[in-house]
Design a protein around this motif. Sequence first.
Motif, PDB file in Angstrom:
ATOM      1  N   VAL A  65       0.839  -1.204   0.000  1.00 29.85           N
ATOM      2  CA  VAL A  65       0.000   0.000   0.000  1.00 29.85           C
ATOM      3  C   VAL A  65       0.868   1.246   0.000  1.00 29.85           C
ATOM      4  O   VAL A  65       0.638   2.191  -0.779  1.00 29.85           O
ATOM      5  N   HIS A  66       1.892   1.272   0.837  1.00 34.08           N
ATOM      6  CA  HIS A  66       2.782   2.434   0.887  1.00 34.08           C
ATOM      7  C   HIS A  66       3.551   2.595  -0.423  1.00 34.08           C
ATOM      8  O   HIS A  66       3.716   3.720  -0.917  1.00 34.08           O
ATOM      9  N   ALA A  67       4.016   1.504  -1.008  1.00 33.22           N
ATOM     10  CA  ALA A  67       4.738   1.571  -2.281  1.00 33.22           C
ATOM     11  C   ALA A  67       3.818   2.073  -3.391  1.00 33.22           C
ATOM     12  O   ALA A  67       4.238   2.846  -4.261  1.00 33.22           O
ATOM     13  N   HIS A  68       2.566   1.673  -3.370  1.00 30.95           N
ATOM     14  CA  HIS A  68       1.610   2.127  -4.380  1.00 30.95           C
ATOM     15  C   HIS A  68       1.357   3.627  -4.253  1.00 30.95           C
ATOM     16  O   HIS A  68       1.335   4.349  -5.252  1.00 30.95           O
ATOM     17  N   HIS A  69       1.155   4.101  -3.029  1.00 31.32           N
ATOM     18  CA  HIS A  69       0.923   5.534  -2.819  1.00 31.32           C
ATOM     19  C   HIS A  69       2.150   6.353  -3.211  1.00 31.32           C
ATOM     20  O   HIS A  69       2.014   7.450  -3.776  1.00 31.32           O
ATOM     21  N   GLU A  70       3.334   5.838  -2.933  1.00 30.75           N
ATOM     22  CA  GLU A  70       4.546   6.554  -3.327  1.00 30.75           C
ATOM     23  C   GLU A  70       4.709   6.586  -4.843  1.00 30.75           C
ATOM     24  O   GLU A  70       5.208   7.558  -5.395  1.00 30.75           O
ATOM     25  N   SER A  71       4.283   5.534  -5.520  1.00 38.53           N
ATOM     26  CA  SER A  71       4.416   5.519  -6.982  1.00 38.53           C
ATOM     27  C   SER A  71       3.417   6.465  -7.654  1.00 38.53           C
ATOM     28  O   SER A  71       3.624   6.855  -8.806  1.00 38.53           O
ATOM     29  N   LEU A  72       2.360   6.857  -6.970  1.00 44.15           N
ATOM     30  CA  LEU A  72       1.384   7.777  -7.544  1.00 44.15           C
ATOM     31  C   LEU A  72       1.807   9.241  -7.412  1.00 44.15           C
ATOM     32  O   LEU A  72       1.264  10.101  -8.106  1.00 44.15           O
ATOM     33  N   ARG A  73       2.752   9.522  -6.515  1.00 43.31           N
ATOM     34  CA  ARG A  73       3.181  10.910  -6.313  1.00 43.31           C
ATOM     35  C   ARG A  73       4.062  11.366  -7.476  1.00 43.31           C
ATOM     36  O   ARG A  73       4.816  10.586  -8.059  1.00 43.31           O
ATOM     37  N   LYS A  74       3.959  12.633  -7.771  1.00 38.33           N
ATOM     38  CA  LYS A  74       4.801  13.227  -8.822  1.00 38.33           C
ATOM     39  C   LYS A  74       6.112  13.689  -8.211  1.00 38.33           C
ATOM     40  O   LYS A  74       6.173  14.103  -7.056  1.00 38.33           O
ATOM     41  N   ASN A  75       7.162  13.635  -9.027  1.00 34.45           N
ATOM     42  CA  ASN A  75       8.468  14.106  -8.591  1.00 34.45           C
ATOM     43  C   ASN A  75       8.547  15.602  -8.868  1.00 34.45           C
ATOM     44  O   ASN A  75       8.503  16.043 -10.020  1.00 34.45           O
ATOM     45  N   PRO A  76       8.692  16.457  -7.859  1.00 33.48           N
ATOM     46  CA  PRO A  76       8.719  17.911  -8.078  1.00 33.48           C
ATOM     47  C   PRO A  76       9.924  18.343  -8.928  1.00 33.48           C
ATOM     48  O   PRO A  76       9.868  19.363  -9.609  1.00 33.48           O
ATOM     49  N   ALA A  77      10.998  17.591  -8.930  1.00 34.93           N
ATOM     50  CA  ALA A  77      12.171  17.965  -9.728  1.00 34.93           C
ATOM     51  C   ALA A  77      11.881  17.890 -11.230  1.00 34.93           C
ATOM     52  O   ALA A  77      12.507  18.584 -12.024  1.00 34.93           O
ATOM     53  N   ASP A  78      10.938  17.063 -11.630  1.00 27.76           N
ATOM     54  CA  ASP A  78      10.593  16.954 -13.057  1.00 27.76           C
ATOM     55  C   ASP A  78       9.897  18.225 -13.560  1.00 27.76           C
ATOM     56  O   ASP A  78       9.885  18.491 -14.765  1.00 27.76           O
ATOM     57  N   PHE A  79       9.303  18.984 -12.684  1.00 29.22           N
ATOM     58  CA  PHE A  79       8.537  20.160 -13.081  1.00 29.22           C
ATOM     59  C   PHE A  79       9.201  21.459 -12.616  1.00 29.22           C
ATOM     60  O   PHE A  79       8.548  22.504 -12.558  1.00 29.22           O
ATOM     61  N   ALA A  80      10.481  21.449 -12.322  1.00 29.92           N
ATOM     62  CA  ALA A  80      11.172  22.628 -11.798  1.00 29.92           C
ATOM     63  C   ALA A  80      11.293  23.743 -12.839  1.00 29.92           C
ATOM     64  O   ALA A  80      11.228  24.918 -12.508  1.00 29.92           O
ATOM     65  N   ASN A  81      11.426  23.410 -14.114  1.00 33.54           N
ATOM     66  CA  ASN A  81      11.640  24.425 -15.146  1.00 33.54           C
ATOM     67  C   ASN A  81      10.349  24.845 -15.846  1.00 33.54           C
ATOM     68  O   ASN A  81      10.388  25.607 -16.811  1.00 33.54           O
ATOM     69  N   ASP A  82       9.216  24.319 -15.434  1.00 34.08           N
ATOM     70  CA  ASP A  82       7.944  24.706 -16.056  1.00 34.08           C
ATOM     71  C   ASP A  82       7.532  26.078 -15.562  1.00 34.08           C
ATOM     72  O   ASP A  82       7.748  26.484 -14.453  1.00 34.08           O
TER      73      ASP A  82
END
Length: 83
Positions: A65-82
């Motif tokens: 359950v914890h691994a699934h919830h972590e996989s649904l979160r977005k990585n903020p570093a991927d959107f740093a230059n937007d």
Amino acid sequence: MGGDFGQLKTDIRGVVTTKLSPFEQKAFKGLFSHGIPNSIKRTASNIPYIVPPMIVGYIVYDWAVHAHHESLRKNPADFANDK
């Protein structure tokens, strides 16, 4: 072989039958003195076989359950230059 239709021979050699009157049976005899303590003893003797797999199952389920919830979160570093 037997008598008329529906009246079979009742004294067959080599077969022993016993009957107990329903008025002489005690359905709950020894329930509190033998039945409940025996049930507790049998349940307690099976705890070592039942509880460890349940604990392992819970740990695996909780991890999944914890691994699934972590996989649904977005990585903020991927959107740093937007912008």
